[in-house]
Design an enzyme around this catalytic site. Structure first.
Site, mmCIF file in Angstrom:
data_model
loop_
_atom_site.group_PDB
_atom_site.id
_atom_site.type_symbol
_atom_site.label_atom_id
_atom_site.label_comp_id
_atom_site.label_asym_id
_atom_site.label_seq_id
_atom_site.Cartn_x
_atom_site.Cartn_y
_atom_site.Cartn_z
ATOM 1 N NE ARG A 129 37.364 52.260 34.689
ATOM 2 C CZ ARG A 129 38.429 51.682 35.244
ATOM 3 N NH1 ARG A 129 39.552 52.347 35.365
ATOM 4 N NH2 ARG A 129 38.357 50.446 35.691
ATOM 5 C CG ASP A 185 46.993 54.704 44.733
ATOM 6 O OD1 ASP A 185 46.928 53.458 44.880
ATOM 7 O OD2 ASP A 185 46.644 55.272 43.666
HETATM 8 C C1 LIG Z 1 44.609 47.177 42.006
HETATM 9 S S1 LIG Z 1 45.147 48.445 43.083
HETATM 10 C C2 LIG Z 1 46.124 47.516 44.246
HETATM 11 C C3 LIG Z 1 45.796 47.851 45.673
HETATM 12 C C4 LIG Z 1 46.527 47.006 46.721
HETATM 13 N N1 LIG Z 1 47.947 47.141 46.609
HETATM 14 C C5 LIG Z 1 46.107 45.563 46.624
HETATM 15 O O1 LIG Z 1 46.901 44.719 46.221
HETATM 16 O O2 LIG Z 1 44.959 45.264 46.944
HETATM 17 C C6 LIG Z 1 46.399 49.268 42.114
HETATM 18 C C7 LIG Z 1 46.712 50.677 42.597
HETATM 19 O O3 LIG Z 1 47.918 51.133 41.977
HETATM 20 C C8 LIG Z 1 47.793 52.533 41.789
HETATM 21 N N2 LIG Z 1 48.759 52.992 40.772
HETATM 22 C C9 LIG Z 1 48.724 52.793 39.434
HETATM 23 N N3 LIG Z 1 49.745 53.425 38.841
HETATM 24 C C10 LIG Z 1 50.458 54.023 39.823
HETATM 25 C C11 LIG Z 1 51.642 54.823 39.838
HETATM 26 N N4 LIG Z 1 52.285 55.159 38.717
HETATM 27 N N5 LIG Z 1 52.091 55.265 41.038
HETATM 28 C C12 LIG Z 1 51.431 54.956 42.175
HETATM 29 N N6 LIG Z 1 50.313 54.203 42.225
HETATM 30 C C13 LIG Z 1 49.831 53.742 41.064
HETATM 31 C C14 LIG Z 1 46.349 52.705 41.373
HETATM 32 O O4 LIG Z 1 45.893 54.025 41.558
HETATM 33 C C15 LIG Z 1 45.632 51.677 42.245
HETATM 34 O O5 LIG Z 1 45.077 52.250 43.401
#
Ligand SMILES: C[S@@+](CC[C@H](N)C(=O)[O-])C[C@H]1O[C@@H](n2cnc3c(N)ncnc32)[C@H](O)[C@@H]1O
Length: 283
Positions: free
Chosen positions: A42, A150
Site C-alpha cells: 500500500r 471518518d
Molecule cells: C471497515 S470501515 C467501516 C465502515 C462502516 N462503518 C461499516 O461498518 O461498513 C472502518 C473505517 O474506520 C475508519 N477509521 C479508522 N480509524 C479511525 C479513527 N481513529 N477515527 C475515525 N475513523 C477511523 C477507517 O478510515 C474506515 O473508513
C-alpha cells in the site's frame, strides 16, 4: 532479480516499527507484523508518488514537521475502508423501531440525530437514510439528520460525492435505486449511481479522528460505530466507551460491528439490548 530501487522499497523492520508507532499514536490503528507485506504494497504507491525510493527516507519525512500532509496520506493508505449497503441488516430493523418511538417528537418539531462514526465511503449513512425514508417518508420534512465522519480524507470526499459504481451497489434493490439514486454512465462505461438530493440533504460528511476531541455539542439518539474499533487495541476501545456514553441521549443507542463487543458493559454504564447493540443504563 530485484533492481537496486526495488530492494530499497522493501519495508525494513525499523521502518515498519516507525510506521506502526505513528499509526497507533495518530489514529489508534494497531498494525501487526503479519500485515507488513500488505502495508509495504500500500505504501509503495506513496513512495512512488513522492519520488522517494526507500522506506527509511519515507519515515524521515513522516516524522518531520514537513510531513503533516503526508501523515494524512499515510493514515488513509493504512485504513481498511470496506463497507457495503445494509451491512448487518438487524441494526436497520432496530433503527426503524427507534424511529417509531421518535416520530411523535419529530412531528412536534423536535430533532433526531444519528452519528455514523467511521463512515468509510458513506454506504452506512446512506443505508440509514433509505431505511428511514422507506419506513416513514415524512422524515424528509422533519428535523432528522445524520453526521457521518471518518479519519480518512479520501473516503470522506468520496462519500460527499455520493457516486457508487455498480459493483458497490450490492444490497440495494431496484426500487430503492430508482427512488434514491440517479443512474449514469461512469468513466469506464460501468453504470454508476449518485445519491439524490433527498438523501444528501439528510447527511453531513466530515473528517474526524475518533481519538481526538469531538466538536459536537448536542447528544445523539444513535451512534453507529461499526467495524471500526476492531482495528484498535483494548486500551483504545475502552477509552471510547465513556466518550460514546457521554455523547448519547439517555434513551439513545450504540451499534457496534458484528465482531465487536463492550466486554463489560456495566463498567461503562451500558446495557446490551440486542446483538452488538447497547443502550445507556437507566439512572
Ligand atoms: C471497515 S470501515 C467501516 C465502515 C462502516 N462503518 C461499516 O461498518 O461498513 C472502518 C473505517 O474506520 C475508519 N477509521 C479508522 N480509524 C479511525 C479513527 N481513529 N477515527 C475515525 N475513523 C477511523 C477507517 O478510515 C474506515 O473508513
Amino acid at each position: 532479480m530485484n533492481s537496486p530501487a526495488q530492494v530499497n522499497m522493501q519495508l525494513d523492520d525499523a521502518s515498519f516499527r516507525a510506521i506502526s508507532d505513528l499509526a497507533y499514536r495518530e489514529s489508534g490503528l494497531t498494525l501487526v507484523a503479519e500485515k507488513a507485506t500488505m502495508i509495504q504494497s500500500r505504501l509503495r504507491h506513496r513512495l512512488r508518488a513522492l519520488g522517494i525510493d526507500s522506506f527509511p527516507d519515507y519515515c524521515t519525512l513522516i516524522g518531520s514537521d514537513d510531513g503533516v500532509q503526508e501523515r494524512r496520506h499515510l493514515i488513509s493508505a493504512l485504513t481498511t475502508n470496506v463497507s457495503h449497503f445494509f451491512r448487518e441488516k438487524h441494526h436497520f430493523e432496530t433503527l426503524k423501531k427507534m424511529l417509531d418511538t421518535r416520530l411523535p417528537h419529530l412531528r412536534a418539531g423536535g430533532q433526531m440525530r444519528i452519528w455514523s462514526a467511521g463512515c468509510s465511503n458513506g454506504q452506512e449513512a446512506v443505508s440509514a437514510v433509505m431505511t428511514l425514508l422507506e419506513h416513514a417518508p415524512e422524515v424528509a420534512d422533519l428535523d432528522l439528520r445524520i453526521l457521518a465522519t471518518d479519519i480518512d480524507p479520501e473516503v470522506v470526499s468520496f462519500a460527499r460525492a455520493g457516486t457508487y459504481a455498480e459493483r458497490l451497489m450490492g444490497g440495494v434493490p431496484d426500487p430503492l435505486r430508482a427512488r434514491y439514486f440517479e443512474a449514469g454512465a461512469g468513466a469506464e462505461g460501468e453504470q454508476e449511481y449518485t445519491t439524490k438530493d433527498l438523501v444528501r440533504r439528510m447527511i453531513r460528511f466530515n473528517e474526524l479522528n475518533l481519538l481526538k476531541p469531538w466538536p459536537m455539542t448536542r447528544p445523539f439518539d444513535l451512534i453507529m460505530c461499526r467495524n471500526v474499533v476492531i482495528y484498535f487495541d483494548a486500551q483504545t476501545q475502552t477509552a471510547l466507551w465513556p466518550r460514546f456514553h457521554k455523547t448519547l441521549k439517555p434513551d439513545g443507542m450504540l451499534f457496534l460491528g458484528h465482531s465487536e463487543r463492550i466486554s463489560d458493559p456495566s463498567t461503562y454504564k451500558f446495557d446490551c439490548v440486542g446483538p452488538t447493540t447497547y443502550a445507556p443504563t437507566p439512572p
